[in-house]
Motif scaffolding. Structure first.
Motif: not given
Length: 189
Positions: A145-163
């Motif tokens: 959505l909005l031209g951005i990869d939501l799967v990739g952003l979700e993965a980044v956010a989950l990685r940042v949240a975990a570590r």
């Protein structure tokens, strides 16, 4: 002549080739708020008037959205948060597109928390961003959505949240890439 509310992102930050200021606003830090005082990054440059709402497909064509992306990618997390927040309000703060914007706002807030040395705040904000990106995907059945990869952003956010990353304090100036790779919206065709 273009109205100020229609200014391109590079116009708002001094034009292509113009260096951005060597600081970003971090609450409790030494630098001024973005829109306050002559030294603020966006002082006298932020769009005024109505910000047109954007739809699911039009992120890459929105100057306000591109400004947020440019600021985020350059390490200006507070300022990116403010740029995207204008769009979030413009679309009424509800729906899948609003959830993506709120996810971006929240992920940018996690970047601010890194700079503040608050790992719990980083984890909380990044975790909320991941939930918002996932909710948008589930509501629309789309991964972009909005031209951005939501799967990739979700993965980044989950990685940042975990570590939660550890970043330099507010005195270090601008530090891009604290949360991962840059956001790269695709243009609509």
């Amino acid at each position: 002549m273009r109205a100020e509310s229609e200014a391109e992102p590079d116009d708002l930050l001094g034009g292509v080739g113009e260096p951005m200021p060597p600081f970003t606003y971090i609450p409790g830090g030494p630098w001024p708020r973005p829109s306050l005082g002559a030294a603020g990054l966006l002082a006298g440059k932020s769009p005024r008037g109505e910000i047109p709402p954007i739809g699911e497909e039009h992120g890459a064509s929105s100057p306000a959205f591109r400004l947020g992306v440019r600021l985020y990618n350059a390490g200006y997390y507070w300022e990116a948060h403010e740029a995207w927040e204008t769009l979030w309000h413009a679309i009424g703060r509800t729906g899948p597109t609003a959830d993506v914007l709120k996810g971006l706002i929240t992920l940018a807030a996690a970047g601010v928390k890194v700079r503040q040395g608050q790992p719990r705040g980083v984890a909380t904000h990044a975790g909320r961003a991941a939930v918002l990106f996932r909710a948008s995907r589930e509501r629309t059945g789309r991964d972009r959505l909005l031209g951005i990869d939501l799967v990739g952003l979700e993965a980044v956010a989950l990685r940042v949240a975990a570590r939660p990353p550890v970043g330099p304090g507010p005195e270090a100036g601008v530090v891009p890439g604290l949360l991962g790779p840059p956001i790269e919206p695709l243009s609509e065709e």
